[in-house]
Design a protein around this motif. Structure first.
Motif, PDB file in Angstrom:
ATOM      1  N   LYS A 107       0.827  -1.265   0.063  1.00  0.00           N
ATOM      2  CA  LYS A 107       0.163   0.003   0.026  1.00  0.00           C
ATOM      3  C   LYS A 107       0.997   1.466   0.005  1.00  0.00           C
ATOM      4  N   GLN A 108       2.048   1.298   0.758  1.00  0.00           N
ATOM      5  CA  GLN A 108       2.910   2.409   0.961  1.00  0.00           C
ATOM      6  C   GLN A 108       3.601   2.682  -0.494  1.00  0.00           C
ATOM      7  N   VAL A 109       4.005   1.547  -1.124  1.00  0.00           N
ATOM      8  CA  VAL A 109       4.891   1.696  -2.238  1.00  0.00           C
ATOM      9  C   VAL A 109       3.901   2.131  -3.434  1.00  0.00           C
ATOM     10  N   VAL A 110       2.755   1.782  -3.597  1.00  0.00           N
ATOM     11  CA  VAL A 110       1.844   2.346  -4.473  1.00  0.00           C
ATOM     12  C   VAL A 110       1.276   3.842  -4.381  1.00  0.00           C
ATOM     13  N   GLU A 111       1.116   3.933  -2.977  1.00  0.00           N
ATOM     14  CA  GLU A 111       0.805   5.335  -2.746  1.00  0.00           C
ATOM     15  C   GLU A 111       2.131   6.375  -3.050  1.00  0.00           C
ATOM     16  N   GLU A 112       3.093   5.922  -2.879  1.00  0.00           N
ATOM     17  CA  GLU A 112       4.337   6.818  -2.963  1.00  0.00           C
ATOM     18  C   GLU A 112       4.426   7.008  -4.844  1.00  0.00           C
ATOM     19  N   ALA A 113       4.362   5.801  -5.133  1.00  0.00           N
ATOM     20  CA  ALA A 113       4.632   5.955  -6.705  1.00  0.00           C
ATOM     21  C   ALA A 113       3.660   6.524  -7.413  1.00  0.00           C
ATOM     22  N   LEU A 114       2.330   6.534  -6.881  1.00  0.00           N
ATOM     23  CA  LEU A 114       1.156   7.258  -7.688  1.00  0.00           C
ATOM     24  C   LEU A 114       1.416   8.832  -7.294  1.00  0.00           C
ATOM     25  N   ALA A 115       1.892   9.041  -6.062  1.00  0.00           N
ATOM     26  CA  ALA A 115       2.100  10.579  -5.787  1.00  0.00           C
ATOM     27  C   ALA A 115       3.266  10.922  -6.513  1.00  0.00           C
ATOM     28  N   ALA A 116       4.182  10.179  -6.873  1.00  0.00           N
ATOM     29  CA  ALA A 116       5.379  10.845  -7.492  1.00  0.00           C
ATOM     30  C   ALA A 116       5.071  11.087  -9.070  1.00  0.00           C
ATOM     31  N   PHE A 117       4.652  10.142  -9.632  1.00  0.00           N
ATOM     32  CA  PHE A 117       4.385   9.843 -11.106  1.00  0.00           C
ATOM     33  C   PHE A 117       3.059   9.967 -11.602  1.00  0.00           C
ATOM     34  N   GLY A 118       1.901   9.723 -10.888  1.00  0.00           N
ATOM     35  CA  GLY A 118       0.560   9.752 -11.284  1.00  0.00           C
ATOM     36  C   GLY A 118       0.016   8.861 -11.932  1.00  0.00           C
ATOM     37  N   GLN A 159      -7.049   4.106 -15.507  1.00  0.00           N
ATOM     38  CA  GLN A 159      -6.654   4.956 -16.391  1.00  0.00           C
ATOM     39  C   GLN A 159      -6.955   4.331 -17.988  1.00  0.00           C
ATOM     40  N   GLY A 160      -7.560   3.055 -17.701  1.00  0.00           N
ATOM     41  CA  GLY A 160      -7.923   2.291 -18.918  1.00  0.00           C
ATOM     42  C   GLY A 160      -6.958   1.571 -19.802  1.00  0.00           C
ATOM     43  N   LYS A 161      -5.714   1.377 -19.161  1.00  0.00           N
ATOM     44  CA  LYS A 161      -4.636   0.638 -19.717  1.00  0.00           C
ATOM     45  C   LYS A 161      -3.639   0.364 -18.750  1.00  0.00           C
ATOM     46  N   GLY A 162      -2.773  -0.754 -18.926  1.00  0.00           N
ATOM     47  CA  GLY A 162      -1.745  -1.359 -18.044  1.00  0.00           C
ATOM     48  C   GLY A 162      -1.557  -2.864 -18.662  1.00  0.00           C
ATOM     49  N   SER A 163      -0.189  -2.975 -18.210  1.00  0.00           N
ATOM     50  CA  SER A 163       0.433  -4.384 -18.182  1.00  0.00           C
ATOM     51  C   SER A 163       1.040  -5.037 -17.289  1.00  0.00           C
ATOM     52  N   MET A 215      -0.868  -7.242  -7.760  1.00  0.00           N
ATOM     53  CA  MET A 215      -1.885  -7.003  -8.642  1.00  0.00           C
ATOM     54  C   MET A 215      -3.206  -6.537  -7.953  1.00  0.00           C
ATOM     55  N   LYS A 216      -3.311  -6.917  -6.662  1.00  0.00           N
ATOM     56  CA  LYS A 216      -4.342  -6.280  -6.001  1.00  0.00           C
ATOM     57  C   LYS A 216      -4.167  -4.941  -5.763  1.00  0.00           C
ATOM     58  N   HIS A 217      -3.078  -4.539  -5.353  1.00  0.00           N
ATOM     59  CA  HIS A 217      -2.897  -2.971  -5.154  1.00  0.00           C
ATOM     60  C   HIS A 217      -2.443  -2.026  -6.446  1.00  0.00           C
ATOM     61  N   VAL A 218      -2.147  -2.548  -7.496  1.00  0.00           N
ATOM     62  CA  VAL A 218      -1.763  -1.800  -8.746  1.00  0.00           C
ATOM     63  C   VAL A 218      -2.701  -2.098 -10.008  1.00  0.00           C
ATOM     64  N   MET A 219      -3.378  -2.798  -9.770  1.00  0.00           N
ATOM     65  CA  MET A 219      -4.358  -3.177 -11.194  1.00  0.00           C
ATOM     66  C   MET A 219      -5.554  -2.149 -10.959  1.00  0.00           C
ATOM     67  N   PRO A 220      -6.157  -1.888  -9.805  1.00  0.00           N
ATOM     68  CA  PRO A 220      -7.107  -0.730  -9.877  1.00  0.00           C
ATOM     69  C   PRO A 220      -6.832   0.633 -10.262  1.00  0.00           C
ATOM     70  N   SER A 221      -5.792   0.951 -10.133  1.00  0.00           N
ATOM     71  CA  SER A 221      -5.268   2.236 -10.823  1.00  0.00           C
ATOM     72  C   SER A 221      -5.038   2.058 -12.241  1.00  0.00           C
TER      73      SER A 221
END
Length: 251
Positions: free
Chosen positions: A70-81, A131-135, A121-127
């Motif tokens: 949760k912390q990693v995903v939060e920081e990543a999204l805060a830094a890069f969107g 955005q409608g796209k991801g791998s 997957m649980k914490h990254v795939m929803p974002s």
């Protein structure tokens, strides 16, 4: 460049295939979020990425910890969107007879190889879905496809990753998120060193014995496959299992 403007999160990126993938994707323009249970390893990879002129962030991550995910995903999204690519690469290998494997060993390996992949997957795939796209690229193994003595624990974990990948691919296909698994054979990494010591044979001997191509693979050969799956070149591929093993499973 093939990964221009894409943000990539890689687990177990301090060494081996994870590090090779980070550098390969960075050369194609990707921003790399390098994570590892060893913070120094993650920092070293991030520094190597930055030396190539790409952006990077290093974060410590025990993939078996949901709080840390949760912390990693939060920081990543805060830094890069955004996070465009997740490479669930972190894993461990135990070669041991089934009857000699302890419950503690079973639980530890499963918590990293299977639970770690699930949590990513649980914490990254929803974002990605938003955005409608991801791998998503999940590291399984040839051990998830064929059996071998002494490999019950590791093989079970990688078989679980294989099917977890397919289930997630179906669930997220209509949301624009692709999910695929890669299945390396014996690759020149610390795991190959471990196999060599355990089997009392050199890597060269193991490569000649196991792979029809007669050699051990290179981490860079796996990272080329990761690049393909991370890029838009694989836009119609999901739920697939791609083998990079020098012909091992063809037997």
């Amino acid at each position: 460049m093939r990964m221009q403007d894409k943000v990539v999160l890689i687990t177990g990126s301090g060494t081996g295939i994870g590090k090779a993938a980070a550098l390969r994707l960075a050369r194609e323009g990707a921003t790399i979020i390098a994570t590892d249970i060893d913070p120094a390893g993650a920092r070293a990879t991030a520094q190597a990425v930055e030396s190539l002129g790409a952006r990077a962030m290093a974060l410590p991550l025990d993939v078996s910890s949901e709080d840390q995910w949760k912390q990693v995903v939060e920081e990543a999204l805060a830094a890069f969107g955004r996070i465009d690519v997740l490479f669930n690469n972190a894993g461990i290998w135990i070669i041991k007879a089934l009857a000699e494997t302890t419950l503690e060993e079973w639980n530890r390996l499963m918590s990293i190889n299977v639970t770690g992949t699930f949590l990513g997957m649980k914490h990254v795939m929803p974002s990605m879905a938003r955005q409608g796209k991801g791998s998503v690229i999940n590291a399984s193994s040839v051990a998830g496809l064929v059996g071998a003595a002494g490999n019950a624990l590791y093989g079970a974990s990688k078989g679980a990753v294989r099917l977890l990948t397919k289930d997630a691919a179906i669930e997220y296909a209509s949301l624009g998120v692709r999910v695929n698994s890669i299945h390396p054979g014996l690759i020149q990494t610390a795991m190959a060193d471990y196999a060599s010591a355990t089997m009392r044979a050199s890597q060269e001997e193991l490569g000649q014995r196991l792979a029809p191509m007669g050699r051990v693979g290179k981490a860079e050969e796996v990272s080329d496959l990761v690049l393909f799956l991370a890029s838009d070149e694989s836009s119609y591929i999901t739920g697939a299992e791609l083998v990079v093993d020098g012909g091992l499973t063809a037997r």
